[in-house]
Design a protein around this motif. Structure first.
Motif, short mmCIF file in Angstrom:
data_model
loop_
_atom_site.label_atom_id
_atom_site.label_comp_id
_atom_site.label_asym_id
_atom_site.label_seq_id
_atom_site.Cartn_x
_atom_site.Cartn_y
_atom_site.Cartn_z
N ASP A 1 0.82 -1.21 0.00
CA ASP A 1 0.00 0.00 0.00
C ASP A 1 0.86 1.26 0.00
O ASP A 1 0.61 2.19 -0.76
CB ASP A 1 -0.93 -0.04 1.23
CG ASP A 1 -2.14 0.84 1.08
OD1 ASP A 1 -2.54 1.14 -0.06
OD2 ASP A 1 -2.70 1.22 2.12
N TRP A 2 1.89 1.30 0.84
CA TRP A 2 2.72 2.51 0.86
C TRP A 2 3.84 2.49 -0.17
O TRP A 2 4.29 3.54 -0.62
CB TRP A 2 3.25 2.84 2.25
CG TRP A 2 4.00 1.81 3.03
CD1 TRP A 2 3.49 0.99 3.99
CD2 TRP A 2 5.40 1.52 2.96
NE1 TRP A 2 4.49 0.20 4.51
CE2 TRP A 2 5.67 0.50 3.92
CE3 TRP A 2 6.46 2.00 2.20
CZ2 TRP A 2 6.94 -0.03 4.12
CZ3 TRP A 2 7.73 1.48 2.39
CH2 TRP A 2 7.96 0.47 3.34
N HIS A 3 4.25 1.31 -0.61
CA HIS A 3 5.31 1.26 -1.61
C HIS A 3 4.86 1.84 -2.95
O HIS A 3 5.67 2.44 -3.67
CB HIS A 3 5.82 -0.18 -1.78
CG HIS A 3 7.01 -0.27 -2.66
ND1 HIS A 3 7.00 -0.93 -3.86
CD2 HIS A 3 8.27 0.25 -2.53
CE1 HIS A 3 8.19 -0.82 -4.42
NE2 HIS A 3 8.97 -0.12 -3.64
N LEU B 1 3.20 4.42 -3.37
CA LEU B 1 3.44 5.87 -3.29
C LEU B 1 4.92 6.20 -3.49
O LEU B 1 5.26 7.18 -4.14
CB LEU B 1 2.96 6.40 -1.93
CG LEU B 1 1.45 6.32 -1.71
CD1 LEU B 1 1.12 6.53 -0.23
CD2 LEU B 1 0.73 7.33 -2.58
N LEU C 1 1.93 9.03 2.28
CA LEU C 1 2.98 8.04 2.56
C LEU C 1 3.30 8.02 4.04
O LEU C 1 3.43 6.95 4.65
CB LEU C 1 4.23 8.35 1.73
CG LEU C 1 5.46 7.48 1.98
CD1 LEU C 1 5.16 6.00 1.76
CD2 LEU C 1 6.61 7.94 1.08
N ARG C 2 3.40 9.18 4.64
CA ARG C 2 3.68 9.27 6.07
C ARG C 2 2.57 8.59 6.87
O ARG C 2 2.84 7.85 7.82
CB ARG C 2 3.82 10.74 6.49
CG ARG C 2 4.38 10.93 7.88
CD ARG C 2 4.51 12.42 8.19
NE ARG C 2 5.35 12.82 9.27
CZ ARG C 2 5.41 12.34 10.49
NH1 ARG C 2 4.70 11.33 10.82
NH2 ARG C 2 6.21 12.84 11.41
N LYS D 1 0.51 6.21 5.81
CA LYS D 1 0.56 4.76 5.56
C LYS D 1 1.70 4.10 6.34
O LYS D 1 1.54 3.00 6.88
CB LYS D 1 0.70 4.46 4.07
CG LYS D 1 -0.44 4.95 3.22
CD LYS D 1 -1.67 4.11 3.42
CE LYS D 1 -2.78 4.55 2.48
NZ LYS D 1 -4.00 3.82 2.75
N LEU D 2 2.85 4.76 6.40
CA LEU D 2 3.97 4.22 7.17
C LEU D 2 3.65 4.24 8.67
O LEU D 2 4.02 3.31 9.39
CB LEU D 2 5.24 5.02 6.91
CG LEU D 2 6.13 4.49 5.81
CD1 LEU D 2 7.25 5.47 5.50
CD2 LEU D 2 6.70 3.15 6.16
#
Length: 175
Positions: free
Chosen positions: A30-32, A34, A55-56, A58-59
């Motif tokens: 999911d975040w990769h 981005l 991204l922040r 999601k991480l």
């Protein structure tokens, strides 16, 4: 997320860790995506800032289950496996170093995005997103190493009583 039919390992403790890898990989994907946008796409400064904020987020959603997973490994799995294969050298040392490396990349990302993202240039945004990309790469290889080296070792070497006790200790949610 994978169902039990897709899990390769037979011992409950290894199946549990393997299933957690599947869940964490799902979150990572999911975040990769981005991160890849920053590498592949031309984007406006505003788009970049919005993507970095996402991204922040999601991480941030990833980090707690990941930390819970690594704590299980470090507190329960590694010590038991280490009694069979040793602690001073070999695969356990490298795997634990990778935990620190992953923490470093993610920590660096959070450090550089804690201030006002709206003040960052597009180049700054791309540079910071690279930390998340590095974390993804190390995580991906890390999971493969655990599943191709450590988990098979554990299934082969550990006594049933140790396997059972390990499962009891690790049978907790990471979310």
């Amino acid at each position: 997320m994978a169902t039990n039919n897709n899990l390769r390992f037979t011992e409950p403790g290894m199946r549990l860790l393997e299933n957690e890898h599947r869940y964490l990989s799902y979150l990572m994907d999911d975040w990769h995506s981005l991160v890849l946008d920053f590498e592949r796409q031309e984007m406006s400064l505003e788009e970049g800032r919005e993507k970095l904020k996402l991204l922040r987020q999601k991480l941030y959603e990833f980090i707690e289950p990941f930390k819970n997973h690594t704590e299980k490994e470090e507190e329960h799995f590694f010590p038991v496996l280490g009694t069979y294969i040793g602690f001073e050298q070999g695969p356990l040392v490298g795997i634990q170093e990778e935990h620190q490396e992953i923490d470093g990349y993610i920590g660096h990302f959070f450090h550089h995005t804690r201030d006002n993202i709206d003040a960052m240039t597009l180049e700054d945004l791309k540079t910071v997103a690279k930390d998340a990309g590095e974390a993804f790469e190390v995580l991906t290889i890390h999971f493969v190493k655990e599943e191709t080296v450590l988990f098979p070792m554990a299934e082969k070497l550990m006594k049933a009583v140790d396997q059972d006790e390990l499962y009891k200790k690790m049978n907790t949610l990471i979310t």
